[in-house]
Design a protein around this motif. Structure first.
Motif, PDB file in Angstrom:
ATOM      1  N   PRO A  74      -8.221  10.029  -0.103  1.00 50.90           N
ATOM      2  CA  PRO A  74      -7.120  10.993  -0.031  1.00 50.90           C
ATOM      3  C   PRO A  74      -5.987  10.441   0.830  1.00 50.90           C
ATOM      4  N   LYS A  75      -4.787  10.897   0.547  1.00 55.89           N
ATOM      5  CA  LYS A  75      -3.608  10.519   1.334  1.00 55.89           C
ATOM      6  C   LYS A  75      -3.523   9.001   1.497  1.00 55.89           C
ATOM      7  N   LEU A  76      -3.551   8.317   0.354  1.00 57.95           N
ATOM      8  CA  LEU A  76      -3.508   6.861   0.298  1.00 57.95           C
ATOM      9  C   LEU A  76      -2.188   6.387  -0.279  1.00 57.95           C
ATOM     10  N   GLY A  77      -1.593   5.367   0.360  1.00 56.64           N
ATOM     11  CA  GLY A  77      -0.442   4.691  -0.203  1.00 56.64           C
ATOM     12  C   GLY A  77      -0.779   3.221  -0.355  1.00 56.64           C
ATOM     13  N   LEU A  78      -0.525   2.656  -1.539  1.00 58.31           N
ATOM     14  CA  LEU A  78      -0.868   1.256  -1.702  1.00 58.31           C
ATOM     15  C   LEU A  78       0.068   0.543  -2.648  1.00 58.31           C
ATOM     16  N   THR A  79       0.161  -0.764  -2.438  1.00 61.49           N
ATOM     17  CA  THR A  79       0.885  -1.641  -3.348  1.00 61.49           C
ATOM     18  C   THR A  79      -0.097  -2.677  -3.847  1.00 61.49           C
ATOM     19  N   LEU A  80      -0.191  -2.800  -5.152  1.00 69.46           N
ATOM     20  CA  LEU A  80      -1.017  -3.825  -5.766  1.00 69.46           C
ATOM     21  C   LEU A  80      -0.202  -4.513  -6.845  1.00 69.46           C
ATOM     22  N   GLU A  81      -0.705  -5.643  -7.320  1.00 67.04           N
ATOM     23  CA  GLU A  81       0.018  -6.408  -8.325  1.00 67.04           C
ATOM     24  C   GLU A  81       0.240  -5.568  -9.580  1.00 67.04           C
ATOM     25  N   ASN A  82       1.368  -5.839 -10.261  1.00 66.09           N
ATOM     26  CA  ASN A  82       1.684  -5.201 -11.543  1.00 66.09           C
ATOM     27  C   ASN A  82       1.757  -3.677 -11.439  1.00 66.09           C
ATOM     28  N   ALA A  83       2.484  -3.208 -10.438  1.00 64.16           N
ATOM     29  CA  ALA A  83       2.659  -1.761 -10.282  1.00 64.16           C
ATOM     30  C   ALA A  83       3.326  -1.187 -11.536  1.00 64.16           C
TER      31      ALA A  83
END
Length: 214
Positions: A74-83
């Motif tokens: 919960p309440k997660l922010g993330l950046t990963l490849e190929n957004a």
């Protein structure tokens, strides 16, 4: 608040990509992960977030077990490849659509996040017309717009010039001060050394604590 991983393992096509990982991660702290391409950093983030199932071991957030008590952090922010942003919409429009999922970020929150990464929230250019650096900035903006408890940043400096990298470093420190638990994966050893309270080196799915490289 605490995120823990106990003896987690994952194998894909007979290759062990996560090997007996043990972690205890706490709020208001930056954890840096480095290692070669294919060492397992991105897969670790996917596993810890809940986006990828593990074969064995347990992941828990404040004693709630992932894939048992909760399906995703919960309440997660993330950046990963190929957004997956829509090329035909502006940065603001893309983030507003994403914000409709949880309905916690207001228009003001979205515009503030875009401004914090050095972009104009009123820019009418569509995402497909953004430079590589602008695309990276808007992806980071979506990771912070909902004021998440956990932020996972996979190579946040990709495509950024020196001023952009410095801006994002300051943003990361601001998010730590706000109380977020931050996981940072980067090939840039300066990012890891300057920002991280604790560092880890990954190699062939294994984790070594307290090292930039062996």
């Amino acid at each position: 608040m605490k995120l823990t991983a106990e003896n987690i393992c994952k194998t894909i096509k007979d290759r062990q990509i996560l090997s007996h990982i043990n972690l205890t991660l706490e709020s208001s702290t930056i954890y840096g992960f480095t290692g070669k391409n294919g060492s397992g950093k991105t897969m670790l983030f996917r596993a810890l977030s809940g986006l990828m199932n593990i074969d064995s071991g347990t992941i828990s957030w404040n004693n709630q077990i992932l894939h048992k008590d909760i399906s995703i952090l919960p309440k997660l922010g993330l950046t990963l490849e190929n957004a997956g942003l829509y090329p035909e919409y502006t940065g603001f429009q893309n983030l507003k659509m994403l914000a409709q999922i949880k309905k916690t970020a207001t228009d003001r929150d979205i515009k503030s996040a875009i401004q914090r990464v050095g972009l104009d929230p009123d820019d009418k250019r569509t995402y497909q017309k953004y430079s590589l650096g602008m695309k990276q900035r808007i992806i980071i903006a979506q990771a912070i717009m909902e004021k998440p408890d956990i932020i996972m940043l996979d190579e946040p400096g990709n495509g950024l010039d020196e001023s952009g990298i410095e801006l994002i470093r300051q943003l990361i420190l601001e998010e730590q001060k706000r109380g977020a638990l931050i996981l940072l994966a980067s090939h840039n050893k300066d990012d890891i050394q300057l920002l991280s309270n604790h560092t880890f080196f990954m190699d062939q799915g294994s984790l070594i604590k307290g090292a930039i490289q062996p």
